[in-house]
Design a protein around this motif. Sequence first.
Motif, PDB file in Angstrom:
ATOM      1  N   MET A   1       0.778  -1.201   0.070  1.00 50.24           N
ATOM      2  CA  MET A   1      -0.008   0.015  -0.223  1.00 50.24           C
ATOM      3  C   MET A   1       0.933   1.437  -0.298  1.00 50.24           C
ATOM      4  SD  MET A   1      -2.945   1.207   2.658  1.00 50.24           S
ATOM      5  CE  MET A   1      -3.998  -0.239   2.398  1.00 50.24           C
ATOM      6  N   THR A   2       0.507   2.185  -0.727  1.00 50.03           N
ATOM      7  CA  THR A   2       1.181   3.427  -0.879  1.00 50.03           C
ATOM      8  C   THR A   2       1.230   4.472   0.598  1.00 50.03           C
ATOM      9  OG1 THR A   2       0.773   3.883  -3.162  1.00 50.03           O
ATOM     10  CG2 THR A   2       1.345   5.759  -1.921  1.00 50.03           C
ATOM     11  N   ARG A   3       2.431   4.644   1.055  1.00 53.90           N
ATOM     12  CA  ARG A   3       2.453   5.224   2.395  1.00 53.90           C
ATOM     13  C   ARG A   3       2.741   6.645   2.032  1.00 53.90           C
ATOM     14  NH1 ARG A   3       7.599   5.482   5.092  1.00 53.90           N
ATOM     15  NH2 ARG A   3       7.290   6.365   7.211  1.00 53.90           N
ATOM     16  N   ILE A   4       2.036   7.566   2.742  1.00 50.81           N
ATOM     17  CA  ILE A   4       2.205   9.156   2.654  1.00 50.81           C
ATOM     18  C   ILE A   4       2.347   9.671   4.077  1.00 50.81           C
ATOM     19  CG2 ILE A   4       1.120  11.187   2.084  1.00 50.81           C
ATOM     20  CD1 ILE A   4      -0.507   9.570  -0.118  1.00 50.81           C
ATOM     21  N   VAL A   5       3.326  10.320   4.198  1.00 47.59           N
ATOM     22  CA  VAL A   5       3.685  11.106   5.432  1.00 47.59           C
ATOM     23  C   VAL A   5       3.277  12.581   5.296  1.00 47.59           C
ATOM     24  CG1 VAL A   5       5.400  12.183   6.954  1.00 47.59           C
ATOM     25  CG2 VAL A   5       5.579   9.814   6.210  1.00 47.59           C
ATOM     26  N   ILE A   6       2.314  12.878   6.453  1.00 45.79           N
ATOM     27  CA  ILE A   6       1.959  14.204   6.580  1.00 45.79           C
ATOM     28  C   ILE A   6       2.346  15.100   7.671  1.00 45.79           C
ATOM     29  CG2 ILE A   6      -0.328  15.559   6.939  1.00 45.79           C
ATOM     30  CD1 ILE A   6      -2.023  12.978   6.073  1.00 45.79           C
ATOM     31  N   VAL A   7       3.059  15.950   7.001  1.00 45.88           N
ATOM     32  CA  VAL A   7       3.595  16.845   8.084  1.00 45.88           C
ATOM     33  C   VAL A   7       3.003  18.302   8.362  1.00 45.88           C
ATOM     34  CG1 VAL A   7       5.675  17.670   9.002  1.00 45.88           C
ATOM     35  CG2 VAL A   7       5.788  15.792   7.349  1.00 45.88           C
ATOM     36  N   GLU A   8       2.189  18.220   9.416  1.00 44.32           N
ATOM     37  CA  GLU A   8       1.091  19.355   9.356  1.00 44.32           C
ATOM     38  C   GLU A   8       0.854  19.670  10.948  1.00 44.32           C
ATOM     39  OE1 GLU A   8      -0.630  22.365   9.569  1.00 44.32           O
ATOM     40  OE2 GLU A   8      -0.700  21.989   7.362  1.00 44.32           O
ATOM     41  N   ASP A   9       1.278  21.083  11.599  1.00 43.79           N
ATOM     42  CA  ASP A   9       1.043  20.857  13.049  1.00 43.79           C
ATOM     43  C   ASP A   9      -0.448  21.629  13.301  1.00 43.79           C
ATOM     44  OD1 ASP A   9       1.550  23.562  11.784  1.00 43.79           O
ATOM     45  OD2 ASP A   9       2.271  24.256  13.523  1.00 43.79           O
ATOM     46  N   GLU A  10      -1.078  21.782  12.096  1.00 40.44           N
ATOM     47  CA  GLU A  10      -2.843  22.037  12.517  1.00 40.44           C
ATOM     48  C   GLU A  10      -3.537  20.841  12.418  1.00 40.44           C
ATOM     49  OE1 GLU A  10      -4.473  25.811  10.495  1.00 40.44           O
ATOM     50  OE2 GLU A  10      -2.397  25.993   9.900  1.00 40.44           O
ATOM     51  N   ASP A  52       4.103  20.763   5.319  1.00 38.04           N
ATOM     52  CA  ASP A  52       3.861  22.108   5.528  1.00 38.04           C
ATOM     53  C   ASP A  52       5.232  23.115   5.727  1.00 38.04           C
ATOM     54  OD1 ASP A  52       2.321  24.436   6.167  1.00 38.04           O
ATOM     55  OD2 ASP A  52       2.239  23.788   8.258  1.00 38.04           O
ATOM     56  N   ILE A  53       5.247  24.263   5.624  1.00 41.48           N
ATOM     57  CA  ILE A  53       6.530  25.266   5.748  1.00 41.48           C
ATOM     58  C   ILE A  53       6.467  25.715   7.159  1.00 41.48           C
ATOM     59  CG2 ILE A  53       7.134  27.260   5.239  1.00 41.48           C
ATOM     60  CD1 ILE A  53       6.887  27.035   2.357  1.00 41.48           C
ATOM     61  N   MET A  54       5.345  26.185   7.567  1.00 35.48           N
ATOM     62  CA  MET A  54       5.603  26.752   8.988  1.00 35.48           C
ATOM     63  C   MET A  54       5.277  25.420  10.152  1.00 35.48           C
ATOM     64  SD  MET A  54       5.945  29.764   8.623  1.00 35.48           S
ATOM     65  CE  MET A  54       5.310  30.556  10.082  1.00 35.48           C
ATOM     66  N   LEU A  55       6.423  24.992  10.686  1.00 35.62           N
ATOM     67  CA  LEU A  55       6.220  24.005  11.639  1.00 35.62           C
ATOM     68  C   LEU A  55       7.118  24.355  12.838  1.00 35.62           C
ATOM     69  CD1 LEU A  55       6.833  20.891   9.279  1.00 35.62           C
ATOM     70  CD2 LEU A  55       4.678  21.423  10.304  1.00 35.62           C
ATOM     71  N   PRO A  56       6.848  23.610  14.103  1.00 33.40           N
ATOM     72  CA  PRO A  56       7.585  24.063  15.155  1.00 33.40           C
ATOM     73  C   PRO A  56       8.871  22.845  15.178  1.00 33.40           C
ATOM     74  CG  PRO A  56       5.953  22.531  15.648  1.00 33.40           C
ATOM     75  CD  PRO A  56       5.540  22.887  14.240  1.00 33.40           C
ATOM     76  N   ARG A  57       9.961  23.304  15.729  1.00 31.93           N
ATOM     77  CA  ARG A  57      11.200  22.582  16.063  1.00 31.93           C
ATOM     78  C   ARG A  57      11.967  22.612  14.864  1.00 31.93           C
ATOM     79  NH1 ARG A  57      10.895  16.763  17.951  1.00 31.93           N
ATOM     80  NH2 ARG A  57      13.228  17.192  18.525  1.00 31.93           N
TER      81      ARG A  57
END
Length: 231
Positions: A1-10, A52-57
């Motif tokens: 199965m295709t795996r997608i990572v979501i990087v989003e603080d909202e 996302d561009i605006m992320l913590p750390r």
Amino acid sequence: MTRIVIVEDEIDIASVVQDYLRHTGYETEHFTDGQSALESIVAAPPDLTLLDIMLPRLDGIEVLRRAREHTAHPIIMLTARIEEVDRLLGLELGADDYVCKPFSPRELVARVRAVLRRTAPGNVPGQAPQGDAPGLVLDDVHWRASLEGTPLNLTRREFGLLQVLSRHPGRIFSRARLLELAYDDTVDVTERAIDSHVKNLRRKLGAVSPSHDWIRSVYGVGFAWEAPPHA
């Protein structure tokens, strides 16, 4: 199965995106900060990352920069910052697409499918049609190209330039970046020589397909490959 990572603080946005992607049949993993996401991406690159561009750390641009030192998997940037400098910087560092908030989840899923399709392994090695350039076939073993069955008779430098541009439709490349990616040596090639090669490519592509301008000039920046409207 295709795996997608979501990087989003909202969380609300991430939840909606996950729901739509899972409903489409993708496996998803969610991170709320850039550092954790980067560590996961480097350790086990997914099939695609929504970043996302605006992320913590660690912000998304830095995640992209560091990720590209380890993996070439497709990355789509998500951001509310629509300034042109952010867009160009993200694409220049190796993002495969750029989606501005607010966005339609359905449109995002469509963009994910398009990026996965054009970056599929079968589109890269040897002789293969370009997913977003109907009728264009590149043979990177013998440095040959054809459009709609007609040989383009390219020089090696023209072939290298066409190969980079056509495999990243819509991405804007500066002349310096094209020199770096398209040619294995740049001793006798200047940035301005790119203009000459682009001119020759346009002429040869136009002789076969005069109704479409395949290479778009971005004033003061560089060039981008333009897929035809029906692609």
